[in-house]
Design a protein around this motif. Structure first.
Motif, short mmCIF file in Angstrom:
data_model
loop_
_atom_site.label_atom_id
_atom_site.label_comp_id
_atom_site.label_asym_id
_atom_site.label_seq_id
_atom_site.Cartn_x
_atom_site.Cartn_y
_atom_site.Cartn_z
N ALA A 225 38.30 45.66 46.69
CA ALA A 225 39.12 46.35 47.69
C ALA A 225 38.27 47.45 48.35
O ALA A 225 37.21 47.80 47.82
N ASP A 226 38.78 47.99 49.47
CA ASP A 226 37.96 49.00 50.14
C ASP A 226 38.24 50.41 49.61
O ASP A 226 38.18 51.39 50.33
N LEU A 227 38.60 50.49 48.33
CA LEU A 227 38.79 51.78 47.67
C LEU A 227 37.84 51.83 46.48
O LEU A 227 37.53 50.79 45.89
N PRO A 228 37.38 53.03 46.10
CA PRO A 228 36.45 53.11 44.98
C PRO A 228 37.03 52.43 43.74
O PRO A 228 38.23 52.58 43.47
N HIS A 229 36.22 51.72 43.03
CA HIS A 229 36.56 51.07 41.74
C HIS A 229 37.58 49.92 41.85
O HIS A 229 37.74 49.18 40.90
N ALA A 230 38.29 49.80 42.95
CA ALA A 230 39.48 48.93 42.97
C ALA A 230 39.17 47.49 43.39
O ALA A 230 38.32 47.24 44.24
N TRP A 231 39.90 46.57 42.77
CA TRP A 231 39.82 45.14 43.10
C TRP A 231 41.22 44.61 43.36
O TRP A 231 42.17 45.05 42.72
N ARG A 232 41.29 43.67 44.31
CA ARG A 232 42.55 42.96 44.53
C ARG A 232 42.46 41.64 43.77
O ARG A 232 41.46 40.94 43.89
N ILE A 233 43.51 41.32 43.04
CA ILE A 233 43.49 40.04 42.35
C ILE A 233 44.80 39.29 42.61
O ILE A 233 45.83 39.91 42.92
N SER A 234 44.74 37.99 42.51
CA SER A 234 45.97 37.20 42.61
C SER A 234 45.84 36.00 41.67
O SER A 234 44.74 35.73 41.17
N GLY A 235 46.94 35.32 41.47
CA GLY A 235 46.91 34.14 40.60
C GLY A 235 47.08 34.48 39.13
O GLY A 235 46.90 33.61 38.28
N ALA A 236 47.44 35.72 38.82
CA ALA A 236 47.67 36.08 37.41
C ALA A 236 49.17 35.96 37.14
O ALA A 236 49.97 36.43 37.94
N MET A 237 49.53 35.33 36.04
CA MET A 237 50.96 35.13 35.75
C MET A 237 51.61 36.44 35.32
O MET A 237 52.38 37.03 36.05
N ASP A 238 51.28 36.92 34.13
CA ASP A 238 51.89 38.17 33.67
C ASP A 238 50.78 39.06 33.15
O ASP A 238 50.39 39.01 31.99
N ILE A 239 50.31 39.88 34.07
CA ILE A 239 49.12 40.66 33.79
C ILE A 239 49.33 41.68 32.66
O ILE A 239 48.41 42.00 31.92
N SER A 240 50.57 42.13 32.51
CA SER A 240 50.81 43.16 31.50
C SER A 240 50.69 42.58 30.08
O SER A 240 50.77 43.31 29.10
N ARG A 241 50.49 41.25 29.97
CA ARG A 241 50.26 40.66 28.64
C ARG A 241 48.79 40.31 28.41
O ARG A 241 48.43 39.73 27.39
N ASP A 242 47.96 40.61 29.42
CA ASP A 242 46.54 40.31 29.29
C ASP A 242 45.92 41.24 28.23
O ASP A 242 46.21 42.44 28.19
N ALA A 243 45.07 40.66 27.37
CA ALA A 243 44.53 41.44 26.24
C ALA A 243 43.74 42.65 26.73
O ALA A 243 43.81 43.74 26.14
N ASP A 244 42.98 42.50 27.83
CA ASP A 244 42.20 43.63 28.33
C ASP A 244 43.10 44.72 28.90
O ASP A 244 42.76 45.91 28.83
N TYR A 245 44.23 44.32 29.45
CA TYR A 245 45.19 45.33 29.93
C TYR A 245 45.76 46.08 28.74
O TYR A 245 45.77 47.30 28.70
N LEU A 246 46.22 45.29 27.75
CA LEU A 246 46.87 45.90 26.59
C LEU A 246 45.93 46.83 25.83
O LEU A 246 46.35 47.85 25.29
N SER A 247 44.62 46.49 25.84
CA SER A 247 43.71 47.37 25.10
C SER A 247 43.16 48.49 25.98
O SER A 247 42.25 49.22 25.57
N GLY A 248 43.73 48.63 27.19
CA GLY A 248 43.42 49.82 27.99
C GLY A 248 42.12 49.76 28.76
O GLY A 248 41.56 50.79 29.11
N ASN A 249 41.63 48.53 29.05
CA ASN A 249 40.39 48.45 29.82
C ASN A 249 40.60 48.66 31.31
O ASN A 249 39.65 48.97 32.03
#
Ligand SMILES: C[S@@+](CC[C@H](N)C(=O)[O-])C[C@H]1O[C@@H](n2cnc3c(N)ncnc32)[C@H](O)[C@@H]1O
Length: 451
Positions: free
Chosen positions: A214-238
């Motif tokens: 994305a055109d903001l520092p550090h930020a990325w746009r993503i799509s195609g993720a079903m339920d991101i809040s269950r992703d292991a990297d999300y849950l472990s705070g990455n």
């Protein structure tokens, strides 16, 4: 097999109807009601997508659907349960190319029985068949005689919203109100205490999602993720999920290591956590919210991300705290607001927000600004932000504040914010969904003058 498929069709519409009823009859939030309805519902992926589409399309086009139905009904003021079944039917007949009109009608008739109204099956059938017959010749309001009604119907917004946006933006109102966000994507950013930009890019490379910087520092746009809040990297705070406007408000605060920061309306804590990371886990951010259950959300985010420089507290920011006067390096007031900057993503806002509620919010925002500005040190920063597009909550609110408080002045946005956004400013920065690819959001950075 055929029978099973038709039953699945009914199940998807039944679920959509349940959510539409919760929103229109009980004032539920569509996103939450939909999440709850889809949890353990046993529907296939395709049917879940159908439920979401029918729910959001019906709510988004509710004003147009009611207008269309009023032309094929003898008594438009019908029972609300029947009305919602008809709205769901009209949505499929008028807006969906892929659903046969007969299937849409038959299932709605069946839903009448399921909702305990077998006696209204004939009425429902008659109205929807009438709509199928007349759908290409429905009258529109006369744009010459009643331009506001015609335009409000065209964009399916209440007339007062059309008038307000037109008064604020002139011809641009058309683009603002016509815009619909069909992108089911998210904006993500790394936990700065754990990952730098390269590390985050490597993490994303391991995911099957579509991604672009994305055109903001550090930020990325993503799509195609079903339920991101269950992703292991999300849950472990990455990483965190955070909208573009929200990230910009944090960058506008220009926080530094070791500072004392106050985030007055902080829950669920998206901005607090980003600022805490930008401070490298040092200093202290007091994160207030008036609701106990929402303060728990801040605590949960801080814990997920391993941030120890956050102090979540249940506080009413409208109450003066003289002991804190002139103690803060920077104060963020991310104020309670109409949320109309999210109108295309949350169409139920158009049903929930009223002229009266905006009036009340505007008064609340002004009172909060007058109270919390006292905590800013001489030379310190005050950022005011909303996810609204109404000038009354934004530019005008800020201009009125600056007129009441000559001890404050507007200041430049820091150069961590991409130049494109710094150049767009008048009084504060107004982001618009159709133009900026992120939610409608407003922010202004102000400074308490040195005595
Ligand atoms: C726009 S939301 C804040 C979003 C948050 N800043 C974030 O980025 O995650 C506004 C918040 O203000 C809180 N709020 C409303 N009135 C308040 C008050 N008088 N004092 C403190 N918090 C308040 C609401 O509970 C709500 O959580």
């Amino acid at each position: 097999m055929k029978e099973q498929k038709s039953m699945e069709g009914i199940a998807a519409r039944r679920t959509a109807l349940k959510v539409i009823r919760q929103v229109t009859e009980e004032g539920a939030y569509a996103a939450l009601a939909l999440d709850a309805a889809l949890k353990n519902c046993g529907l296939s992926g395709a049917d879940r997508r159908l439920v979401s589409r029918l729910t959001y399309d019906t709510l988004d086009h509710l004003i147009q659907l009611d207008w269309a139905l009023s032309q094929v009904m003898a008594k438009p003021d019908t029972d609300i349960k029947l009305k919602n079944i008809l709205r769901l039917g009209a949505c499929q007949i008028l807006l969906e190319d892929r659903i046969p009109e007969s299937a849409a009608t038959n299932i709605c008739v069946q839903l009448c029985t399921e909702l305990g109204m077998p006696g209204l099956k004939g009425v429902c059938n008659g109205i929807l068949r009438n709509l199928v017959r007349k759908k290409d010749e429905l009258a529109k309001p006369d744009a010459e005689k009643d331009p506001v009604k015609a335009a409000a119907l065209k964009y399916s917004v209440p007339e007062w919203i059309y008038k307000r946006v037109y008064d604020d933006y002139g011809e641009e109102a058309e683009k603002i109100l016509a815009f619909r966000n069909h992108d089911e994507g998210w904006m993500l950013r790394p936990n700065l205490l754990k990952l730098d930009d390269t590390g985050f890019e490597q993490l994303l490379a391991r995911k099957v999602w579509k991604k672009e910087k994305a055109d903001l520092p550090h930020a990325w746009r993503i799509s195609g993720a079903m339920d991101i809040s269950r992703d292991a990297d999300y849950l472990s705070g990455n990483y965190s999920i955070q909208s573009g406007g929200s990230m910009l408000a944090c960058l506008a605060m220009n926080v530094k290591r070791g500072q004392q920061i106050l985030d007055c309306c902080a829950a669920p804590g998206g901005k607090t956590c980003y600022m805490a990371e930008l401070m490298g886990g040092t200093g202290r951010i007091q994160a207030w919210d008036i609701h106990d259950h929402r303060v728990k959300l801040i605590e949960a985010q801080a814990q997920r991300l391993g941030l120890e420089n956050i102090r979540p507290m249940v506080r009413d920011a409208a109450k003066k705290r003289e002991d804190l006067y002139r103690t803060m390096d920077a104060v963020l007031l991310d104020a309670p607001c109409s949320g109309l900057g999210f109108m295309s993503q949350k169409p139920d806002l158009k049903l929930r927000v009223t002229e009266d509620s905006v009036r009340g919010l505007t008064e609340l925002q002004a009172g909060l600004l007058d109270t919390v500005c006292e905590y800013v040190k001489p030379g310190g920063t005050l950022v005011y932000s909303t996810c609204s597009i109404l000038k009354e909550e934004n530019e005008k609110q800020a201009a009125d504040f600056l007129a009441r408080h000559p001890e404050f002045e507007e200041t430049e946005l820091p150069d961590t914010i991409p130049e494109k956004y710094r150049r767009m400013r008048k009084t504060g920065l107004q982001l618009l969904e159709y133009r900026d690819g992120m939610e409608g959001f407003y922010l202004i950075r102000m400074r308490r003058k040195n005595d």
